[in-house]
Design a protein around this motif. Structure first.
Motif, PDB file in Angstrom:
ATOM      1  N   ASP A 340       0.826  -1.215   0.000  1.00  0.00           N
ATOM      2  CA  ASP A 340       0.000   0.000   0.000  1.00  0.00           C
ATOM      3  C   ASP A 340       0.857   1.261   0.000  1.00  0.00           C
ATOM      4  O   ASP A 340       0.365   2.361   0.264  1.00  0.00           O
ATOM      5  CB  ASP A 340      -0.953   0.007   1.207  1.00  0.00           C
ATOM      6  N   TRP A 343      -0.366   4.217  -2.055  1.00  0.00           N
ATOM      7  CA  TRP A 343      -1.651   4.792  -1.615  1.00  0.00           C
ATOM      8  C   TRP A 343      -1.470   5.582  -0.319  1.00  0.00           C
ATOM      9  O   TRP A 343      -2.143   6.579  -0.074  1.00  0.00           O
ATOM     10  CB  TRP A 343      -2.703   3.693  -1.514  1.00  0.00           C
ATOM     11  N   GLU A 344      -0.509   5.116   0.492  1.00  0.00           N
ATOM     12  CA  GLU A 344      -0.136   5.855   1.694  1.00  0.00           C
ATOM     13  C   GLU A 344       0.439   7.229   1.299  1.00  0.00           C
ATOM     14  O   GLU A 344       0.136   8.253   1.906  1.00  0.00           O
ATOM     15  CB  GLU A 344       0.923   5.015   2.425  1.00  0.00           C
ATOM     16  N   GLU A 347      -2.293   9.556   0.128  1.00  0.00           N
ATOM     17  CA  GLU A 347      -3.043  10.076   1.270  1.00  0.00           C
ATOM     18  C   GLU A 347      -2.222  11.131   2.022  1.00  0.00           C
ATOM     19  O   GLU A 347      -2.731  12.207   2.355  1.00  0.00           O
ATOM     20  CB  GLU A 347      -3.411   8.921   2.210  1.00  0.00           C
ATOM     21  N   ARG A 348      -0.940  10.849   2.257  1.00  0.00           N
ATOM     22  CA  ARG A 348      -0.095  11.750   3.046  1.00  0.00           C
ATOM     23  C   ARG A 348       0.010  13.135   2.419  1.00  0.00           C
ATOM     24  O   ARG A 348      -0.094  14.151   3.089  1.00  0.00           O
ATOM     25  CB  ARG A 348       1.308  11.156   3.224  1.00  0.00           C
ATOM     26  N   GLY A 350      -1.884  14.313  -0.158  1.00  0.00           N
ATOM     27  CA  GLY A 350      -3.103  14.785  -0.806  1.00  0.00           C
ATOM     28  C   GLY A 350      -2.935  14.894  -2.313  1.00  0.00           C
ATOM     29  O   GLY A 350      -3.331  15.883  -2.932  1.00  0.00           O
ATOM     30  N   HIS A 375      -6.658   3.397   2.327  1.00  0.00           N
ATOM     31  CA  HIS A 375      -6.253   4.804   2.357  1.00  0.00           C
ATOM     32  C   HIS A 375      -7.296   5.720   1.725  1.00  0.00           C
ATOM     33  O   HIS A 375      -8.076   5.294   0.879  1.00  0.00           O
ATOM     34  CB  HIS A 375      -4.905   4.961   1.639  1.00  0.00           C
ATOM     35  N   ASP A 376      -7.240   6.961   2.167  1.00  0.00           N
ATOM     36  CA  ASP A 376      -8.149   7.964   1.626  1.00  0.00           C
ATOM     37  C   ASP A 376      -7.554   8.507   0.329  1.00  0.00           C
ATOM     38  O   ASP A 376      -6.575   9.249   0.357  1.00  0.00           O
ATOM     39  CB  ASP A 376      -8.319   9.080   2.663  1.00  0.00           C
ATOM     40  N   LEU A 377      -8.142   8.137  -0.778  1.00  0.00           N
ATOM     41  CA  LEU A 377      -7.640   8.596  -2.078  1.00  0.00           C
ATOM     42  C   LEU A 377      -8.567   9.653  -2.678  1.00  0.00           C
ATOM     43  O   LEU A 377      -8.540   9.916  -3.876  1.00  0.00           O
ATOM     44  CB  LEU A 377      -7.500   7.415  -3.049  1.00  0.00           C
ATOM     45  N   SER A 378      -9.390  10.259  -1.822  1.00  0.00           N
ATOM     46  CA  SER A 378     -10.436  11.142  -2.347  1.00  0.00           C
ATOM     47  C   SER A 378      -9.891  12.449  -2.918  1.00  0.00           C
ATOM     48  O   SER A 378     -10.618  13.179  -3.584  1.00  0.00           O
ATOM     49  CB  SER A 378     -11.468  11.438  -1.259  1.00  0.00           C
ATOM     50  N   THR A 379      -8.605  12.748  -2.657  1.00  0.00           N
ATOM     51  CA  THR A 379      -8.043  13.967  -3.249  1.00  0.00           C
ATOM     52  C   THR A 379      -7.788  13.810  -4.741  1.00  0.00           C
ATOM     53  O   THR A 379      -7.715  14.796  -5.472  1.00  0.00           O
ATOM     54  CB  THR A 379      -6.696  14.338  -2.572  1.00  0.00           C
TER      55      THR A 379
END
Ligand code: WT7
Length: 651
Positions: A340, A343-344, A347-348, A350, A375-379
């Motif tokens: 990951d 993806w980390e 996220e870190r 943005g 991970h939050d990939l919404s950016t």
């Protein structure tokens, strides 16, 4: 049975349509009218808007096939455009690179002011070694911020550089240093890769031993482990690059050499692709601006390529920095310490824009979507692909699992030779189709020709050609005018032959079909069959070798070598490993054959030419074509059964 159901499946995926999201389209840098713009007007305006000139150009271009000049009379400096321009405009505190080292927690943020200071220091250091306008410099480094710093320091002084990918062998490095007659080499002690170190300095020492033109070696301390330093020749970067006093950016002519980048052709000798200053920068910056829709104050852009390839030159260094982008740069592999890691990173920092290769996407696919889901990939708002045709399955996986079904995907076709993206969707305009690179970039004239040189219309296929010059086009092959004419300009008069097959669909969208020459594409890297054959034949026990590529679900193509040993010797598993390693030593690990088939004889025509197409068919395990011209037809069966045997051994 299985193949045909797969075909139907792929066909259905290709039929999907993805119109640009309306919110994206409304704010996009490229709006619909961009396609209506006149060729001259487009490139003239881009020339003025994207790039700052010390002296304005007086003529847009000059075309004396097969050589073009662009922005004639213009004076500029690429490093000034990438650094000083932004600092002078008050944007010095913006981050240019968020750098993430491979070892845990190893992070740096470099602003445009920081980068300018580092470049100034190195440029002063290089100057003290006698580097000035026109001095050729080699760069052999990993993915550290100092790699762009080294490139920009050269550009600042007007010293042309050649970057050699850190995975290349001492032989490959020496060949390039020798060909360009580099006087200085910039390298590092070691690089980090998958938790272990890559001995760049050791390889560099070996190469420099065979490159008499190299007088000085500048060594960045990266891992800090002990490496041998040669008194009088080798200098530690941190000891040499201390002078922060201003180092003026050399005013360069638009057509002065910016860099050479060596790439595989259809012979054993790599080609030195020549890129000059003004047109290259305009091409890289304008494509970067429109295709990646860069909003420099909002976006965090990540091109996950290596600076050793042209993608790194145009879309990690020159395009993004000229546009004032904030980028992410990552040193290591995607699966270290865990799958990951990418993806980390997204996220870190943005990350909003991600540009990578289909082979990487297929690796992630194989590892499973759960790593991205952590991970939050919404950016993310835009995704890109480059290096080889992207299969619709990978395209859709990328769209769903990484892009959350909201990000347009730009599948960008181009080459080391083109310097800039040539065929691509524009993310606020184009309705995309999984697997199609869609349309020529504005101001680019692409067509598909048949064997006779007639243009092929919608529904047809043939050879991909470029009919008009473009700003970032190669200005030839270094010291090889004949080869330049022969390779790109001899099939059709005054038309550039790309070496790719393509078809155009009923909407006029382009679908790239892969190389039509003896060039393979492994993980998005270009490797010539003949280069690998030469490396094999270089081994003392090899009598003959022929190389072909077969389909591979992750790397796109995989290299299969057919080898005849001297004195009729039998092959063995040990010999196979030895030969694979020999290729790694001669070229680099990327060129290692996935498989070697030992055979008492290679299939040849009556005139003695190795039948490559046949080998390709054998490698693919496809039905064979006409074999009546074979000198020894039994070789075919022999080859086929041996290949099947080797394959089952590997599986
Ligand atoms: C060859 C150029 C351009 C940077 C990376 C490779 C293939 C590249 C695509 C794409 C289909 C592609 C072509 C081309 N290629 N991008 N989007 N779709 N094929 O640079 O090493 O100069 O290789 O890569 O075959 O000719 P390169």
């Amino acid at each position: 049975m299985e193949t045909s159901s797969q075909e139907i499946n792929t066909y259905q995926l290709e039929e999907r349509r993805y119109p640009p999201p309306p919110e994206f389209a409304a704010r996009a840098n490229a709006q619909r009218d961009i396609y209506d713009r006149d060729f001259d007007e487009f490139w003239e305006t881009e020339g003025r808007e994207r790039v700052a000139w010390f002296e304005p150009f007086t003529k847009l271009y000059e075309w004396e096939p097969p050589y073009a000049k662009w922005y004639l009379g213009g004076k500029l400096n690429v490093a000034w455009n990438c650094l000083d321009k932004h600092v002078e405009a008050g944007r010095g505190d913006q981050v240019a690179y968020y750098w993430e080292g491979e070892p845990d927690g190893d992070r740096r943020a470099l602003t445009y002011s920081d980068l300018l200071r580092e470049v100034t220091k190195l440029a002063n250091a290089l100057k003290s070694l006698g580097v000035g306008k026109g001095t050729p410099v080699g760069i052999y480094m990993g993915m550290v911020p100092e790699a762009p710093v080294a490139m920009l320091a050269c550009a600042r002084l007007g010293a042309p550089h050649t970057v050699i990918f850190g995975g290349f062998s001492a032989d490959s490095l020496a060949g390039r240093l020798h060909d360009m007659e580099c006087e200085v080499l910039i390298t590092q002690d070691e690089a980090w890769r998958r938790g272990t170190t890559v001995p760049l300095k050791r390889v560099a020492d070996e190469a420099v031993g065979e490159s008499p033109t190299v007088q000085n070696v500048v060594v960045l301390q990266r891992t800090g482990n002990d490496v041998p330093m040669t008194e009088g020749r080798d200098h530690w970067w941190h000891e040499l690059a201390t002078d922060e006093s201003e180092c003026p950016a050399e005013p360069m002519d638009s057509e002065d050499l910016l860099y050479l980048l060596y790439t595989s052709g259809t012979t054993a000798k790599p080609k030195g692709i020549v890129h000059t200053t003004g047109g290259y920068l305009v091409g890289a910056a304008s494509t970067h601006y429109y295709i990646f829709d860069l909003k420099r104050d909002e976006d965090v852009y990540w091109c996950a390529a290596d600076v050793g390839w042209v993608t790194g030159h145009s879309y990690i260094v020159y395009g993004p920095l000229c546009n004032g982008a904030t980028s992410v740069m990552y040193e290591g592999t995607p699966d270290y310490p865990d799958k990951d890691r990418w993806w980390e990173i997204i996220e870190r920092y943005g990350v909003t824009i991600l540009y990578t290769a289909p082979t990487a996407i297929r690796s992630h696919m194989k590892w499973g979507p759960e790593h991205a889901q952590k991970h939050d990939l919404s950016t993310l708002r835009l995704l890109g692909s480059v290096g080889e045709p992207i299969n619709p399955e990978a395209w859709i996986w990328y769209h769903e699992h990484i892009g959350g079904e909201r990000c347009p995907i730009v599948d960008t076709w181009w080459q080391t030779e083109t310097g800039m993206i040539m065929i691509t969707p524009l993310p606020g305009i184009t309705t995309t189709k999984p697997g199609s690179a869609t349309k020529p970039f504005p101001g680019v004239d692409v067509a598909v020709f048949n064997e006779e040189g007639a243009e092929v219309g919608p529904g047809g296929g043939g050879y991909l050609v470029l009919r008009k010059p473009w700003p970032a086009m190669l200005r030839g092959l270094y010291k090889e005018d004949e080869r330049y004419r022969e390779t790109y300009w001899s099939k059709y008069p005054n038309v550039y032959l790309a070496g790719d097959g393509a078809r155009i669909d009923e909407d006029g969208d382009f679908w790239l079909l892969g190389r039509v020459d003896d060039v393979m594409n492994v993980s998005g890297h270009r490797i010539s069959t003949i280069e690998v054959e030469s490396a094999l034949v270089d081994h003392k026990e090899v009598a003959e070798a022929a190389v072909a590529a077969r389909f591979d679900a992750t790397t796109g193509q995989a290299i299969v070598a057919f080898v005849t040993l001297k004195g009729g010797a039998e092959g063995s598993v040990e010999k196979l490993e030895e030969l694979r390693n020999h290729v790694a030593i001669k070229i680099g690990a990327i060129a290692k054959p996935a498989n070697i088939v030992f055979t008492p004889e290679l299939p040849k025509t009556r005139s003695g030419k190795i039948m490559r197409r046949l080998l390709r068919d054998v490698a693919e395990n496809r039905p064979l074509g006409d074999t009546t011209t074979l000198a020894d037809p039994t070789v075919v069966d022999e080859l086929r059964s041996r290949e099947a045997e080797e394959q089952s051994k590997e599986d």
